[in-house]
Design an enzyme around this catalytic site. Structure first.
Site, PDB file in Angstrom:
ATOM      1  N   HIS A  39      -0.391  37.188   1.411  1.00 42.35           N
ATOM      2  CA  HIS A  39      -2.129  37.067   1.177  1.00 42.35           C
ATOM      3  C   HIS A  39      -2.113  35.988   0.113  1.00 42.35           C
ATOM      4  CE1 HIS A  39      -6.012  38.743   0.690  1.00 42.35           C
ATOM      5  NE2 HIS A  39      -5.698  38.898  -0.652  1.00 42.35           N
ATOM      6  N   HIS A  41      -9.887  31.339   0.541  1.00 41.47           N
ATOM      7  CA  HIS A  41      -9.819  32.619   0.897  1.00 41.47           C
ATOM      8  C   HIS A  41     -10.986  33.016   1.877  1.00 41.47           C
ATOM      9  CE1 HIS A  41      -9.469  36.997   0.772  1.00 41.47           C
ATOM     10  NE2 HIS A  41      -8.931  36.859  -0.567  1.00 41.47           N
ATOM     11  N   CYS A  55     -11.218  42.108   1.553  1.00 45.60           N
ATOM     12  CA  CYS A  55     -10.346  41.202   2.095  1.00 45.60           C
ATOM     13  C   CYS A  55      -9.196  41.733   3.129  1.00 45.60           C
ATOM     14  CB  CYS A  55      -9.718  40.447   0.725  1.00 45.60           C
ATOM     15  SG  CYS A  55     -10.994  39.967  -0.467  1.00 45.60           S
TER      16      CYS A  55
END
Lengths: 386, 440
Positions: B330, B367, B192
């Protein structure tokens, strides 16, 4: 796609210090084990001027080269951690731990960066097989069956094995590494980029210590299948595996930490275009012209080192190398002793070069790698001094 | 300097669509359409609004592909490259960025720094290669074709090309070939944090003189069988199958939503951009990286490692905490991440950490994993392009444990000169990138 620039190495001035190396390869564990049999013998022939001496050994096993005793190694990972880890991650856990230990550095490693080349994922096949088997209905794979049964047939921990970044992250967690990090997918070239990124990070003052290297295995069944279906094995690849990690720091920092093992003086990475293989991995040309142009520049670059370690993926490239007369340096053919460990190959070759620097009391060594991605990586080391 | 951007995500197939959607506070999380996820614990996603993304998709867009580029796209299609959805997303985004930056032959010297997430595993191939044996089955990875009894008509995908999985760097290889890029190609594999790290690596290449121009960013899709299954087993996604399943920094948050897409940038030295008259969109003024070194999935609770990444970015850009105009968090919407990130922002910025506007776009797009950092950096251009700070979709109830200034659902009008984008990965890799307005 031709190489469009010359051999433009990034030279580190002052050089960076290699404090230690941790390595686990088919030759064994630790830097001392990284010595091919051929390099321990004296030369029977006097080298001709302008002709590099290519040493060839017969250490290669028919089915490839393995780290045979991973289960018996003193392993820094706990039993629970090992369940989360792919084989590459387990190899790296040993190498990285050894690199920190032999550098005699003490935790915490809050300021320690980590830059690595990593290969494809390697989830446990029994888990994957169970997931697939329970996801099949009369017509084959079924999303409905996956949700009803297949999903629950594999361990929740399986996900950690298939994430490529966890090749490093398990070790980073285990050792408490806190500095900058980056991981590059590698079939050779990415590992050279990891080294360059680590050097930039040190030079920019992002961290005072960096661990750099790679881990990979060509024996994971899915990877092995890809290589075989693509004709890579037929092109002369001996599948292998391993992990290696070097601790790097600036020379200024090294003076407070003891005598460095070696100095890293330069490195570079040259893309030679996607001429080796088609998009599906099928080998198109095992010795493309652009690669040989880059290799020629890398071999003949002056000043010449005492030792050149070459890790070239295909037999065609190795045969080409054997017929060159570009250098007086001793050339060690790393593939013959280390095989092709994909992302790990360049890092294993660095360790071979570091071992040879010491064993032969040589002053300089150059590592030239060309992996399946067709890129040529060049790294230069000098014997350590402060 | 960033001189071009291309975006593909749930909010649209171009940066203009993306910016417009963010500006009106849109969200596009919904039931997964391109495959049947009805039996899975994960049934909603931020899906790119295309059932398939292949050579046809690319050639139907208003892009000026040359004959050789068209041939390459068809060749890639024949080899099965577009079975991996992220690659089509990547090429769409890259083409937009390339055209926006008005790149031509001289820009083919560019390096490539792209985050591409995991291999996509094609479970139908595994099923077709399953061989019964005494242990209940094994998969034959060597056979060039599935066994006849598996019934090839059931598996319409081409078996002659890419089988079982796509390699991590496949998208980078196609991209480099499509644009005939001659520079160094890097495929980041940092989960990520990958997108952010790919952009930081691009900036480092330019800073150290290793490149003058870099195509960088990320592409990912885990909206596939193994991706959805794996994430479900990890327990990270929200258990709710609703359009508001991801609620970053909201007191009721209960997990992330998986998204897919790509964001690609053209980044070049200021001198080069100026010399060729490229319009600068923003300046990458700083970046910082760190590792938690703490836990496989949980962030370090005190946020100290993430705070170091933010502080490094600020220091490199010579920007004080009080000068920072906006943070794109984030902000995954998981219980642990959002608290830890709030702590990190406060630790990094001190008092300014409670005041600087913060938002997360993951409630709107999901995401994007390896592409998240890249897409979110694209969102950071909105304040410069349109004087708007993106909102946080589905953030309705403030969480006292997240004691930062979260912009709720409604985007906020503001003219700011500096913005910071955070990306934190499973495994503990952190990266923060600081952008400065091009004319600041």
């Amino acid at each position: 796609m031709p190489v469009t620039r010359g051999l433009d190495l990034t030279t580190f001035s002052p050089p960076l210090a290699v404090l230690s190396a941790g390595v686990l390869s088919p030759l064994g564990r630790g830097l001392q084990a990284q010595l091919p049999r051929s390099a321990t013998t004296s030369h029977a022939t006097t080298p001709q001027a302008g002709a590099g001496r290519v040493e060839v050994t017969t250490d290669v096993a028919p089915r490839g080269l393995f780290v045979t005793d991973l289960e018996q190694q003193e392993d820094p990972a706990s039993a629970r951690q090992r369940k989360l880890m792919s084989r590459s991650a387990r190899l790296l856990a040993v190498a990285l731990h050894d690199a920190l230990r032999t550098a005699e550095l003490s935790p915490p490693y809050t300021d320690c960066g980590a830059f690595f080349g990593v290969g494809s994922s390697g989830g446990a096949l029994p888990d994957l097989t169970a997931l697939v088997r329970r996801s099949i209905d009369d017509h084959g794979f079924s999303m409905k069956r996956l949700g009803e049964a297949g999903l629950y047939a594999c361990s929740p921990l399986f996900s950690f094995q298939i994430m490529n970044n966890f090749t490093l992250c398990h070790s980073a967690i285990r050792e408490g590494l806190g500095g900058p990090s980056d991981l590059f997918f590698s079939r050779g070239g990415g590992t050279a980029q990891a080294l360059q990124a680590a050097a930039w990070s040190l030079q920019a003052g992002e961290c005072s210590l960096c661990i750099v290297g790679a881990a990979d295995t060509a024996h994971y069944e899915m990877t092995d299948g890809e290589l075989r279906r693509g004709g890579v094995m037929n092109a002369g690849v001996v599948p292998s595996e391993g992990a290696a990690a070097l601790t790097l720091t600036t020379q200024a920092q090294a003076t407070t930490l003891g005598k460095p093992l070696a100095l890293l003086t330069s490195c570079a990475h040259f893309p030679c275009g996607d001429v080796c293989s088609d998009l599906d991995g099928t080998v198109l040309d095992a010795a493309p012209q652009a690669t040989m142009v880059a290799l020629t520049a890398a071999l003949s670059k002056t000043p010449q080192p005492d030792v050149i370690v070459c890790a070239l993926w295909s037999q065609a490239l190795r045969t080409w190398l054997a017929n060159q007369q570009l250098t007086d340096a001793l050339i060690i053919n790393a593939h013959d002793v280390l095989g092709e460990a994909l992302a790990a190959t360049p890092a294993l070759a660095w360790c071979l070069a570091l071992r040879l620097l010491d064993h032969r009391q040589a002053s300089s060594a150059r590592v030239i790698c060309c992996g399946l991605d067709g890129a040529v990586g060049v790294t230069e080391f000098q014997r350590g001094s402060t | 300097m960033i001189t071009g951007v291309g975006v593909v995500c749930a909010l649209g197939l171009s940066s203009a669509d993306f910016f417009a959607a963010l500006q009106r506070g849109a969200s596009n999380i919904g039931p997964i359409k391109h495959l049947d996820a009805s039996s899975l614990p994960v049934q909603v996603a931020g899906e790119v609004p295309l059932l398939s993304i292949d050579a046809n998709t690319l050639l139907q867009r208003d892009f000026a592909f040359s004959t050789s580029q068209q041939d390459l796209l068809w060749h890639a299609q024949d080899r099965g490259v577009f079975r991996d959805r992220k690659i089509g997303c990547l090429l769409l985004a890259a083409q937009e960025a390339w055209q926006m930056a008005r790149c031509g032959a001289a820009e083919q010297a560019a390096s490539l720094s792209i985050a591409l997430g995991l291999e996509e595993a094609f479970l139908e191939d595994f099923a077709a290669a399953m061989q019964p044996d005494s242990d209940g089955g094994r998969i034959d990875f060597l056979s060039p074709r599935p066994p006849a009894e598996a019934g090839a008509q059931v598996y319409p995908q081409p078996y002659g090309g890419i089988r079982f999985r796509s390699t991590v760097d496949l998208g980078a290889r196609v991209l480099a070939q499509l644009f005939a890029l001659r520079g160094v190609h890097a495929a980041q594999a940092s989960a990520c944090a990958g997108g952010g790290l790919a952009i930081a690596h691009a900036a480092a290449q330019i800073e150290h003189g290793a490149a003058e121009i870099v195509m960088c960013g990320g592409a990912d899709s885990m909206v596939n069988a193994l991706g959805l299954a794996g994430m479900a087993r990890l327990g990270a996604p929200s258990p709710r199958h609703t359009s508001d399943a991801c609620r970053p920094f909201d007191r009721r948050r209960d997990g992330l939503v998986i998204g897919e897409g790509a964001a690609v940038f053209i980044v070049e030295s200021a001198d080069r951009a100026s010399a060729r008259g490229a319009r600068p969109l923003a300046h990458i003024a700083g970046w910082g990286r760190s590792q938690d070194g703490y836990h496989a999935t949980a962030p370090r609770p005190d946020g100290s490692a993430a705070a170091r990444a933010m502080q490094q970015a600020l220091r490199k850009a010579a920007v004080s905490p009080a000068q920072l105009g906006y943070i794109n968090a984030h902000g995954t919407g998981t219980p642990l991440n959002d608290v830890a990130e709030s702590e990190a922002i406060r630790a990094a910025l001190g008092r300014a950490g409670e005041l600087v506007p913060v938002s997360s776009i993951k409630g709107a797009v999901g995401h994007l994993m390896a592409a998240a950092g890249a897409l979110e950096l694209a969102a950071c251009l909105l304040p410069f392009e349109r004087a708007i700070l993106p909102g946080t979709a589905h953030h309705q109830q403030r969480d006292p444990a997240c004691a930062i200034n979260v912009i709720a659902e409604t985007p906020q009008a503001a003219k700011v000169d500096t913005v910071l984008s955070n990306s934190f990965g499973f495994g503990g890799q952190n990266v923060s990138i600081l952008l400065r307005r091009a004319d600041a």
